[in-house]
Design a protein around this motif. Structure first.
Motif, PDB file in Angstrom:
ATOM      1  N   ASP A 116       0.773  -1.182  -0.064  1.00 12.54           N
ATOM      2  CA  ASP A 116      -0.060  -0.048  -0.003  1.00 12.54           C
ATOM      3  C   ASP A 116       0.766   1.141   0.134  1.00 12.54           C
ATOM      4  N   GLY A 117       0.360   2.513  -0.689  1.00 11.60           N
ATOM      5  CA  GLY A 117       1.069   3.344  -0.628  1.00 11.60           C
ATOM      6  C   GLY A 117       0.262   4.708  -0.547  1.00 11.60           C
ATOM      7  N   HIS A 118       0.703   5.779  -1.011  1.00  7.20           N
ATOM      8  CA  HIS A 118      -0.047   7.210  -0.881  1.00  7.20           C
ATOM      9  C   HIS A 118      -0.013   7.640  -2.141  1.00  7.20           C
ATOM     10  N   ARG A 119      -1.162   8.430  -2.416  1.00  8.41           N
ATOM     11  CA  ARG A 119      -1.397   9.309  -3.520  1.00  8.41           C
ATOM     12  C   ARG A 119      -1.060  10.800  -3.060  1.00  8.41           C
ATOM     13  N   MET A 120      -0.138  11.536  -3.474  1.00 11.62           N
ATOM     14  CA  MET A 120       0.270  12.931  -3.065  1.00 11.62           C
ATOM     15  C   MET A 120      -0.894  13.730  -3.727  1.00 11.62           C
ATOM     16  N   LEU A 121      -1.389  14.959  -3.083  1.00  8.57           N
ATOM     17  CA  LEU A 121      -2.177  15.772  -3.429  1.00  8.57           C
ATOM     18  C   LEU A 121      -1.455  17.073  -3.760  1.00  8.57           C
ATOM     19  N   PRO A 122      -1.418  17.417  -4.918  1.00  3.80           N
ATOM     20  CA  PRO A 122      -0.634  18.765  -5.277  1.00  3.80           C
ATOM     21  C   PRO A 122      -0.972  19.990  -4.640  1.00  3.80           C
ATOM     22  N   GLU A 123      -2.189  19.905  -4.414  1.00  2.00           N
ATOM     23  CA  GLU A 123      -2.905  21.353  -3.746  1.00  2.00           C
ATOM     24  C   GLU A 123      -2.500  21.469  -2.454  1.00  2.00           C
ATOM     25  N   GLU A 124      -2.367  20.294  -1.734  1.00  2.00           N
ATOM     26  CA  GLU A 124      -1.932  20.356  -0.395  1.00  2.00           C
ATOM     27  C   GLU A 124      -0.497  20.416  -0.290  1.00  2.00           C
ATOM     28  N   LEU A 125       0.315  19.837  -1.223  1.00  2.00           N
ATOM     29  CA  LEU A 125       1.770  20.102  -1.017  1.00  2.00           C
ATOM     30  C   LEU A 125       1.924  21.406  -1.358  1.00  2.00           C
ATOM     31  N   ALA A 126       1.259  22.409  -2.292  1.00  2.00           N
ATOM     32  CA  ALA A 126       1.467  23.644  -2.357  1.00  2.00           C
ATOM     33  C   ALA A 126       1.151  24.547  -1.308  1.00  2.00           C
ATOM     34  N   ARG A 127      -0.213  24.322  -0.633  1.00  5.10           N
ATOM     35  CA  ARG A 127      -0.813  25.068   0.380  1.00  5.10           C
ATOM     36  C   ARG A 127       0.406  24.826   1.781  1.00  5.10           C
ATOM     37  N   THR A 128       1.049  23.735   1.783  1.00  6.61           N
ATOM     38  CA  THR A 128       1.875  23.630   3.121  1.00  6.61           C
ATOM     39  C   THR A 128       3.349  23.903   2.746  1.00  6.61           C
ATOM     40  N   GLY A 129       3.584  24.204   1.572  1.00  8.97           N
ATOM     41  CA  GLY A 129       5.029  24.552   0.968  1.00  8.97           C
ATOM     42  C   GLY A 129       6.074  23.487   0.815  1.00  8.97           C
ATOM     43  N   VAL A 130       5.371  22.275   0.667  1.00  7.72           N
ATOM     44  CA  VAL A 130       6.461  21.028   0.482  1.00  7.72           C
ATOM     45  C   VAL A 130       6.635  21.079  -0.949  1.00  7.72           C
ATOM     46  N   SER A 146       7.039  12.403   7.627  1.00  7.92           N
ATOM     47  CA  SER A 146       6.946  13.992   8.021  1.00  7.92           C
ATOM     48  C   SER A 146       8.087  14.648   7.600  1.00  7.92           C
ATOM     49  N   VAL A 147       7.970  16.008   7.635  1.00 11.76           N
ATOM     50  CA  VAL A 147       9.109  17.090   7.046  1.00 11.76           C
ATOM     51  C   VAL A 147       8.864  18.364   7.843  1.00 11.76           C
ATOM     52  N   VAL A 148       9.819  18.907   7.959  1.00  7.48           N
ATOM     53  CA  VAL A 148       9.898  20.293   8.844  1.00  7.48           C
ATOM     54  C   VAL A 148       9.808  21.325   7.570  1.00  7.48           C
ATOM     55  N   VAL A 149       8.914  22.202   7.398  1.00  6.00           N
ATOM     56  CA  VAL A 149       8.929  23.185   6.394  1.00  6.00           C
ATOM     57  C   VAL A 149       8.662  24.505   7.357  1.00  6.00           C
ATOM     58  N   GLY A 150       9.782  25.461   7.445  1.00  4.12           N
ATOM     59  CA  GLY A 150       9.843  26.527   8.090  1.00  4.12           C
ATOM     60  C   GLY A 150       9.601  26.197   9.554  1.00  4.12           C
ATOM     61  N   ASP A 151       8.696  26.690  10.312  1.00  2.00           N
ATOM     62  CA  ASP A 151       8.675  26.485  11.583  1.00  2.00           C
ATOM     63  C   ASP A 151       7.541  25.535  11.932  1.00  2.00           C
ATOM     64  N   ARG A 152       7.128  24.548  11.146  1.00  2.00           N
ATOM     65  CA  ARG A 152       6.268  23.500  11.399  1.00  2.00           C
ATOM     66  C   ARG A 152       6.521  22.207  10.784  1.00  2.00           C
ATOM     67  N   THR A 153       5.854  21.318  11.409  1.00  6.71           N
ATOM     68  CA  THR A 153       5.993  19.831  10.890  1.00  6.71           C
ATOM     69  C   THR A 153       4.619  19.547   9.897  1.00  6.71           C
ATOM     70  N   VAL A 154       5.200  19.009   8.688  1.00  9.01           N
ATOM     71  CA  VAL A 154       3.885  18.622   7.946  1.00  9.01           C
ATOM     72  C   VAL A 154       3.858  16.913   7.748  1.00  9.01           C
ATOM     73  N   GLU A 155       2.842  16.437   8.102  1.00 14.00           N
ATOM     74  CA  GLU A 155       2.723  15.035   8.222  1.00 14.00           C
ATOM     75  C   GLU A 155       2.145  14.401   6.731  1.00 14.00           C
ATOM     76  N   LEU A 156       2.563  13.282   6.682  1.00 13.89           N
ATOM     77  CA  LEU A 156       2.489  12.748   5.235  1.00 13.89           C
ATOM     78  C   LEU A 156       0.701  12.636   5.110  1.00 13.89           C
ATOM     79  N   ALA A 157      -0.095  12.426   6.165  1.00 13.16           N
ATOM     80  CA  ALA A 157      -1.390  12.200   6.012  1.00 13.16           C
ATOM     81  C   ALA A 157      -2.217  13.545   5.608  1.00 13.16           C
ATOM     82  N   GLN A 158      -1.518  14.518   5.803  1.00 11.00           N
ATOM     83  CA  GLN A 158      -1.937  16.099   5.496  1.00 11.00           C
ATOM     84  C   GLN A 158      -2.045  16.506   3.946  1.00 11.00           C
ATOM     85  N   VAL A 159      -1.112  15.664   3.293  1.00 10.19           N
ATOM     86  CA  VAL A 159      -0.850  16.149   1.882  1.00 10.19           C
ATOM     87  C   VAL A 159      -0.916  15.045   1.192  1.00 10.19           C
TER      88      VAL A 159
END
Length: 304
Positions: free
Chosen positions: A154-168, A181-194
């Motif tokens: 099983d894997g994940h399908r990345m959501l371009p609009e969410e990547l852009a919104r979170t700056g990843v 997860s990855v740190v962008v600026g001063d916040r952590t972005v989780e895979l499930a968010q994008v």
């Protein structure tokens, strides 16, 4: 051409006919090639189908009845002639190891193939590949028989609009997929968010068996199920006696297990009209039904 497809090399059962060779099925799965149950004449069918000996990474035998294995010597000789690169992995029921030895050395030849044998003793995972995990499940035939199931992780399908919104962006996308997860600026972005979950694809191969728990285990959620339907339901008594399936049973299995593409094969020579197999399976299953013919190419359905 799909990079995931079934190349049908033969579709007969005990005896070949003018239009159906003995069994033989090559699954192309990205860069992986799995050759299932090469019966007599498979080497020539590979030539007709444009299949190279170099396309085969795994040789998978369900059991040692002749229509499922007598093509092994020719295929191995062809691998030697074509100077196959890398290892070829052979999977077969351990109880038939003597048969496999005789097939492998049926005649004198320059045995230069790096063939690695993996006799199967019980249900479970038998190979790990980047493209997926290969499992064996015991079936119920007159001799030891195993079916096969290839499962993509099983894997994940990345959501371009969410990547852009979170700056990843850029290399961070790959790192996010690997690490979660990855740190962008001063916040952590989780895979499930994008992303959204993407179920891995499933392929199942069921030959010579009566209806049993193993059939359902193999077929569960399969994107493509290749399954024997030696008999029509009018001959269900014969099917049970010889431990085979009918087209109606195959259709009911596909319906119960949520199969997407049902490929019927291994037809008794007693039936002249292949449309009857289609009609019988379709009466129980409203998904895609393919009555396989020699040299067909059947694409694995696109991702859900």
């Amino acid at each position: 051409m799909s990079n995931r497809e079934l190349v049908v090399l033969g579709t007969a059962s005990q005896a070949p006919t003018r239009t159906r060779n003995h069994n033989g099925y090559l699954l192309r799965w990205d860069g992986l090639g799995l050759l299932f149950d090469p019966g007599e004449g498979t080497q020539r069918q590979m030539t007709f189908a444009g299949v190279s000996a170099n396309d085969v990474d795994h040789l998978c035998l369900t059991h040692f009845h002749g229509d499922h294995c007598l093509g092994v010597p020719g295929v191995l000789h062809r691998m030697t002639t074509d100077r196959v690169r890398g290892a070829v992995h052979a999977h077969y029921p351990a109880s038939g190891a003597t048969f496999f030895h005789h097939l492998r050395y049926a005649s004198a030849y320059d045995d230069s193939v790096r063939l690695e044998e993996h006799p199967i003793t019980r249900d479970g995972v038998i190979a790990h590949e980047a493209a997926g995990t290969l499992r064996a499940v015991r079936l119920e035939h007159r001799i030891d028989t195993f079916g096969y199931r290839l499962e993509e992780p099983d894997g994940h399908r990345m959501l371009p609009e969410e990547l852009a919104r979170t700056g990843v962006r850029g290399p961070d996308i790959g790192r996010l997929q690997r690490e979660g997860s990855v740190v962008v600026g001063d916040r952590t972005v989780e895979l499930a968010q994008v992303s959204r979950p993407r179920p891995g694809q499933r392929f199942a191969f069921v030959m010579d068996t009566r209806l049993c728990d193993g059939v359902f285990e193999l077929a569960d959620g399969a994107d493509m199920l290749v399954i024997e339907s030696t008999f029509l339901d009018q001959d269900a008594t014969l099917a049970e006696r010889y431990r085979h399936l009918t087209a109606a049973q195959a259709g009911r299995v596909a319906a119960a297990c949520g199969v997407r593409c049902l490929v019927l094969t291994h037809f008794s020579q007693r039936y002249a009209d292949p449309r009857r197999f289609q009609e019988e399976a379709a009466a129980a299953f409203d998904g895609q039904v393919v009555v396989a013919a020699d040299l067909d190419r059947v694409p694995v359905p696109p991702r859900r």
